[in-house]
Design a protein around this motif. Structure first.
Motif, PDB file in Angstrom:
ATOM      1  N   SER A   1       0.832  -1.203   0.000  1.00  0.00           N
ATOM      2  CA  SER A   1       0.000   0.000   0.000  1.00  0.00           C
ATOM      3  C   SER A   1       0.868   1.255   0.000  1.00  0.00           C
ATOM      4  O   SER A   1       0.625   2.196  -0.764  1.00  0.00           O
ATOM      5  N   ARG A   2       1.872   1.281   0.860  1.00  0.00           N
ATOM      6  CA  ARG A   2       2.761   2.443   0.927  1.00  0.00           C
ATOM      7  C   ARG A   2       3.545   2.615  -0.379  1.00  0.00           C
ATOM      8  O   ARG A   2       3.743   3.731  -0.859  1.00  0.00           O
TER       9      ARG A   2
ATOM     10  N   ASP B   1       2.625   1.657  -3.403  1.00  0.00           N
ATOM     11  CA  ASP B   1       1.718   2.141  -4.449  1.00  0.00           C
ATOM     12  C   ASP B   1       1.418   3.624  -4.279  1.00  0.00           C
ATOM     13  O   ASP B   1       1.317   4.357  -5.277  1.00  0.00           O
ATOM     14  N   SER B   2       1.291   4.061  -3.039  1.00  0.00           N
ATOM     15  CA  SER B   2       0.984   5.481  -2.797  1.00  0.00           C
ATOM     16  C   SER B   2       2.155   6.371  -3.185  1.00  0.00           C
ATOM     17  O   SER B   2       1.971   7.562  -3.469  1.00  0.00           O
ATOM     18  N   CYS B   3       3.361   5.800  -3.199  1.00  0.00           N
ATOM     19  CA  CYS B   3       4.553   6.550  -3.623  1.00  0.00           C
ATOM     20  C   CYS B   3       4.755   6.477  -5.138  1.00  0.00           C
ATOM     21  O   CYS B   3       5.682   7.099  -5.673  1.00  0.00           O
TER      22      CYS B   3
END
Length: 612
Positions: A173-174, A176-178
């Motif tokens: 998740s982290r 992908d958010s980056c």
């Protein structure tokens, strides 16, 4: 070195799928180069239709240079590259992916650290312990992706399954958010691209009609899937490897991939390169005796071309310190026999195993180069504490030393009692003058420092540990912080054992400084002809040396203590085999009888050398 005529004909002329079983020192690089040359010169294959894939930039560069050295005409445009480099090029063409879109190792480590917090991993311990936890998680996340299995079916070793799943999901998740991808994502995205876009796959199939893969035993499932798609439908797939040298299980590599290749391509030609041009007969025979006990392998009859040579020597020593001195003395003998330092290597299972030797080589003034970074033992928490006590015992009154050990063990002395740049025991007594029980603690501390000043370093450390209660403090500290107690005490034991050879604290500090400089100089200077090579067995893969020392051949080191299953033990035996076959003329294997006061067993692999 040259292949015999039958091998050359079988390897170079065959079209369609072909698997070459290439044992250590059998000339696999030359085999691949000659295959490329034959395709171009005999079959008139255009160079740009040939793709050669290996695992490291160094190997790709070496192969490219060997090929260009053999070619009598222009260089052509044969493509040499690593798996990641080739797949990155495909994704760059398809999606416009850039280097800045890839996670660096530091960025990946930070995302995992944050994901550990997301998953409620509250106690992550000291900085070094946390780095080890992050490294293990990073390897397991990579292995999960490389094996192309659902996260729910993956069995982690670093922590419980539910916690690993939470960390993995938070990491994804982290990431992908980056808007970043990691190296493993590159492989998966390339596979998905080919599965979803047959038209794009066809373009790359037409571009690379002949594919050669080096070190095939190190391939993981996703890499294999992509290579099979790329080679289809002509299946001009030429793979070279040795299942006995498959040592990257933590990356998803499995020796069974070579058997899988024969199932997927039942008509494939199999060729065995059965001559070892590197090692003497005794080294080859001994190595085969060890690896022959693995069940999941192709049986190979390999012979040496270099004559019988010296017998493989197995040396028993008392402890790591005696082992390091034995190896240093043997290195001196080889140097006196005009063997170049760069042709001598010392191999070990993990970097921790090199601590004692690296210190002894510094003492002997033998230059060395370590391929993998090693943590300076004297930066360890326990070493910093010991050093602070030694400074205080020698009369140094700097505040930083008082602060470091005031409550190790706990004396209940607060920071507000130590505000000045220089501290004295008298100032501490003045601060606690209304508390008689605190006055007694300060008096005892001052007395202890006077006692230390009269002792040699080894005895002084023993006094700190037993008489002053440092060992008891360390047990409680490890439990409170959730740290590995064995790691803490292991480091402390090493520090104490290494101190045996110094008669006073001044000479101990001089050694610590010399050792720090020796480690620091390597990062700047790198390897040269005047340096002995020190490296893990993993780091030595693909290399060769006149003389090899394999140290710490003990149970718990190799096979490693975390290897439990039959598959893991077989991989550890392959590691031992790889270490042995790095040697050309002289191979010495050593094991210790005791370490940190505990009895040690020799490695089962060393014992197998004596079994018929």
């Amino acid at each position: 070195m040259s292949l015999n005529q039958a091998q050359t004909e079988a390897v170079a002329h065959h079209r369609g799928p072909c698997m070459v079983l290439a044992g250590p020192g059998s000339g696999k690089t030359l085999t691949i180069v000659k295959r490329i040359e034959y395709l171009i010169q005999t079959y008139k294959v255009r160079p740009e239709e040939i793709l050669v894939i290996t695992f490291t930039k160094y190997a790709a560069r070496e192969m490219r240079e060997r090929f260009f050295a053999l070619k009598k005409t222009g260089q052509g445009t044969v493509t040499f590259g690593t798996f990641h480099g080739i797949y990155y090029g495909i994704l760059k063409w398809a999606y416009g992916i850039r280097q800045m879109d890839l996670l660096t190792e530091d960025q990946k480590a930070e995302l995992i650290r944050l994901s550990m917090e997301d998953a409620g991993w509250e106690e992550m311990g000291e900085a070094e312990s946390q780095k080890e936890q992050i490294r293990e998680l990073a390897e397991e996340i990579a292995s999960l992706k490389n094996q192309a299995v659902p996260a729910e079916s993956f069995s982690p070793a670093s922590c419980e399954k539910d916690r690993f799943l939470k960390i993995y999901q938070a990491y994804e998740s982290r990431k992908d958010s980056c808007h970043k991808i990691d190296f493993e994502d590159m492989l998966i995205r390339c596979r998905d691209l080919f599965l979803q876009r047959p038209d794009i796959l066809k373009k790359w199939q037409e571009k690379f009609r002949y594919i050669l893969v080096d070190e095939f035993q190190d391939i993981n499932q996703v890499q294999y899937d992509v290579i099979r798609m790329l080679a289809s439908p002509e299946d001009n797939l030429f793979v070279v490897g040795d299942d006995d040298q498959s040592i990257y299980g933590f990356r998803g590599a499995r020796p069974g991939v070579m058997r899988q290749f024969m199932k997927d391509y039942p008509g494939a030609r199999t060729v065995l390169l059965d001559i070892n041009y590197r090692s003497t007969g005794n080294i080859v025979k001994s190595a085969l005796r060890v690896i022959g006990r693995n069940r999941n392998r192709y049986d190979k009859k390999i012979r040496a071309l270099a004559g019988t040579g010296e017998t493989v020597h197995v040396q028993e020593v008392k402890d790591p310190l005696e082992e390091s001195r034995y190896v240093a003395e043997e290195i001196k003998k080889r140097l006196e026999q005009s063997i170049r330092p760069s042709r001598i290597a010392v191999l070990y299972r993990t970097n921790v195993d090199a601590r004692a030797l690296s210190e002894t080589l510094t003492e002997y003034q033998i230059p060395f180069f370590m391929r993998e970074k090693i943590r300076n033992l004297y930066d360890h928490m326990t070493a910093v504490d010991i050093s602070s006590y030694f400074h205080l015992a020698m009369g140094d009154r700097q505040r930083k030393y008082f602060l470091q050990v005031a409550n190790r063990p706990n004396r209940y002395i607060g920071r507000d009692a130590m505000k000045e740049p220089d501290i004295s025991y008298e100032s501490l007594r003045n601060f606690y003058c209304d508390k008689e029980w605190m006055m007694d603690r300060v008096d005892q501390w001052e007395w202890d420092m006077k006692m230390l000043n009269e002792k040699a370093p080894f005895a002084a450390i023993q006094y700190i540990r037993k008489s002053m209660g440092y060992d008891e403090f360390l047990k409680g500290y490890a439990e409170f912080k959730g740290l590995d107690k064995e790691e803490l005490f292991g480091a402390l034991d090493e520090i104490q054992q290494a101190a045996k050879h110094y008669k006073d604290m001044e000479s101990w500090f001089a050694h610590v400084e010399d050792y720090r400089k020796a480690l620091g100089a390597q990062k700047q200077e790198g390897a040269d002809e005047n340096s002995i090579r020190l490296m893990t067995v993993h780091g030595a893969k693909g290399l060769e040396y006149d003389t090899v020392f394999l140290i710490h051949a003990n149970e718990g080191c190799i096979p490693y203590k975390k290897a439990k299953t039959p598959e893991e033990i077989e991989e550890e035996r392959r590691l031992f085999y790889v270490a042995m076959t790095r040697a050309q003329k002289k191979l010495t294997i050593s094991y210790v009888k005791e370490k940190n006061g505990k009895e040690q067993r020799p490695s089962r692999f060393a014992e197998e050398l004596f079994l018929v």
